[in-house]
Enzyme design. Structure first.
Site, mmCIF file in Angstrom:
data_model
loop_
_atom_site.group_PDB
_atom_site.id
_atom_site.type_symbol
_atom_site.label_atom_id
_atom_site.label_comp_id
_atom_site.label_asym_id
_atom_site.label_seq_id
_atom_site.Cartn_x
_atom_site.Cartn_y
_atom_site.Cartn_z
ATOM 1 N N HIS A 1 0.833 -1.220 0.000
ATOM 2 C CA HIS A 1 0.000 0.000 0.000
ATOM 3 C C HIS A 1 0.866 1.268 0.000
ATOM 4 C CE1 HIS A 1 -3.507 -2.461 0.331
ATOM 5 N NE2 HIS A 1 -3.163 -2.924 1.523
ATOM 6 N N ASP B 1 -5.084 -7.719 -4.085
ATOM 7 C CA ASP B 1 -5.444 -7.595 -2.673
ATOM 8 C C ASP B 1 -6.751 -8.308 -2.301
ATOM 9 O OD1 ASP B 1 -5.348 -6.846 -0.046
ATOM 10 O OD2 ASP B 1 -5.365 -4.695 -0.390
HETATM 11 ZN ZN LIG Z 1 -3.486 -6.887 1.995
#
Ligand SMILES: [Zn+2]
Length: 431
Positions: free
Chosen positions: A274, A325
């Protein structure tokens, strides 16, 4: 296997026509002029042959949250990442080896069909719901790897370490099955996983301390030491949500990336997943340590995380890989395009992620999808060249998304205007 004869080859070296590719034993063994291919070569009509895309961050079981979480809970009208997390914990709580294998197989089947040939699976559901280990302590991780093998997807099992709910905060009931009692117990499972994978050609292993919230600096140091000794990648979530940064400053007087660095866990094998709210000092540190980031644009959009500072990452030369994800959307081309889209939206400019010598962003988006992903997972660089793994995709040149585009614009058309609809066939290790 055999000889493949596509119309053209597209890889990091650009577009090449009239080449034939031989695949044997899971590897590309030759790339020769088409005229030198044997008569029985497999003719791939209207096809560009390209390396498969690398998906560096997935939680396969979260696939079954799609749709389910897209409505307001009257009890929690201010829906955000943290209310979503409660739904995700409920989903995690319902998993057993058979169920996680089933959802992972469905997820990986579509992942492969969409053009991904390798997944970094950040796997954190380990034990029985009350935290008691299974008879085989890695039963769930093995079930996920077996799903990838069954669907013909290369997998890097990023086995997650989870210690606690936060600093001086014990795990909640929903987190118990993620947790190991000690870092030694976690490292014993990581070692067992590594040994289990040794004779499985599609499986390798890395470590994944979940986040600086869930793992103490002491655990981070121990895990990093083991990881380095075995040449493994180390992945860790960081800076996804502003709350995590507030907690980090409160607990340690440092921001998350600085905590990871202070624990000795930030180097060229580290991937920050991220990095949505990294500040300039954290980005400078990532560049200095040659650590990578893995951005997961469609999930970050879905969860309301924010825009990753991709332009500032790119300007510092930080290696940016991509992940699906939560697996709500499985399209590696859409995922890659979002990098440039975020950069354009935040910079108010066009053609932002342009490498020196490139005319536009297609090269950077392909690098994120290929080389940066492979580096993040400790795998060979994806190429159509002798000795490279035969992890390949066929792209349909007659599809209206890209039909009629000149060779010099093909990569840009695929990455800026295309989608996984273009992928008509996938090979992993030649199969
Ligand atoms: Zn993750």
């Amino acid at each position: 296997m055999s000889w493949l004869l596509p119309d053209l080859i597209l890889d990091a070296d650009g577009v090449r026509r009239d080449q034939a590719v031989n695949v044997e034993g899971g590897l590309i063994t030759a790339v020769v002029p088409a005229s030198d291919a044997p008569a029985d070569a497999l003719r791939l009509t209207n096809t560009a042959l390209a390396p498969g895309f690398v998906n560096a961050h997935s939680h396969a079981f979260q696939r079954d949250l799609r749709g389910v979480v897209e409505r307001i809970d009257p009890a929690n009208p201010d829906d955000d990442f943290w209310t979503w997390r409660e739904e995700m914990y409920a989903q995690a709580g319902s998993m057993d080896p058979a169920k996680i294998n089933d959802v992972a197989r469905r997820c990986y089947r579509q992942m492969r069909a969409s053009g991904a040939t390798c997944v970094g699976e950040f796997h954190y559901v380990h034990h029985q719901p009350d935290g008691t280990p299974y008879d085989r302590p890695n039963a769930l991780a093995e079930a996920v790897c077996e799903a990838a093998e069954a669907e013909g997807l290369r997998i890097v099992m990023l086995l997650v370490a989870y210690e606690r709910g936060g600093k001086d905060i014990p795990p909640t009931p929903g987190q118990r099955r993620f947790c190991d009692p000690t870092v030694e117990a976690y490292l014993a499972r990581l070692e067992a996983m590594r040994v289990w994978a040794e004779d499985r050609p599609l499986v390798t292993v890395g470590s994944a301390p979940h986040s600086m919230r869930a793992v103490s600096p002491e655990w981070l140091t121990a895990i990093s030491t083991y990881t380095r000794a075995h040449g493994m990648p180390l992945h860790i979530h960081a800076d996804e949500q502003p709350r995590e940064i507030r907690e980090s400053l409160e607990w340690y007087g440092l921001r998350p990336v600085q905590v990871i660095d202070a624990a000795g866990a930030l180097d060229h094998r580290t991937v920050i997943v991220h990095g949505t709210h990294c500040d300039d000092a954290e980005l400078d540190l990532l560049a200095e340590r040659q650590a990578g980031v893995c951005v997961c644009p469609t999930t970050e959009a879905n969860l309301g995380d924010g825009y990753a500072p991709v332009k500032r990452m790119f300007e510092r030369g930080i290696s940016i890989s991509l992940g699906s994800d939560s697996n709500t959307i499985l399209d590696p081309i859409v995922e890659a395009r979002e990098l440039e889209a975020m950069a354009r939206r935040t910079a108010g400019q066009r053609n932002v992620l342009v490498r020196a010598g490139d005319s536009g962003p297609a090269g950077a988006l392909l690098e994120a999808s290929w080389d940066a992903g492979a580096r993040a997972l400790g795998l060979p660089l994806p190429r159509i060249a002798e000795g490279a793994p035969a992890d390949l995709i066929a792209l349909d040149l007659s599809n209206d998304e890209i039909a009629g585009v000149a060779d010099e614009h093909l990569a840009a058309a695929i990455m800026l205007a295309g989608s996984c609809q273009l992928v008509t066939r996938t090979w992993v290790a030649g199969a």
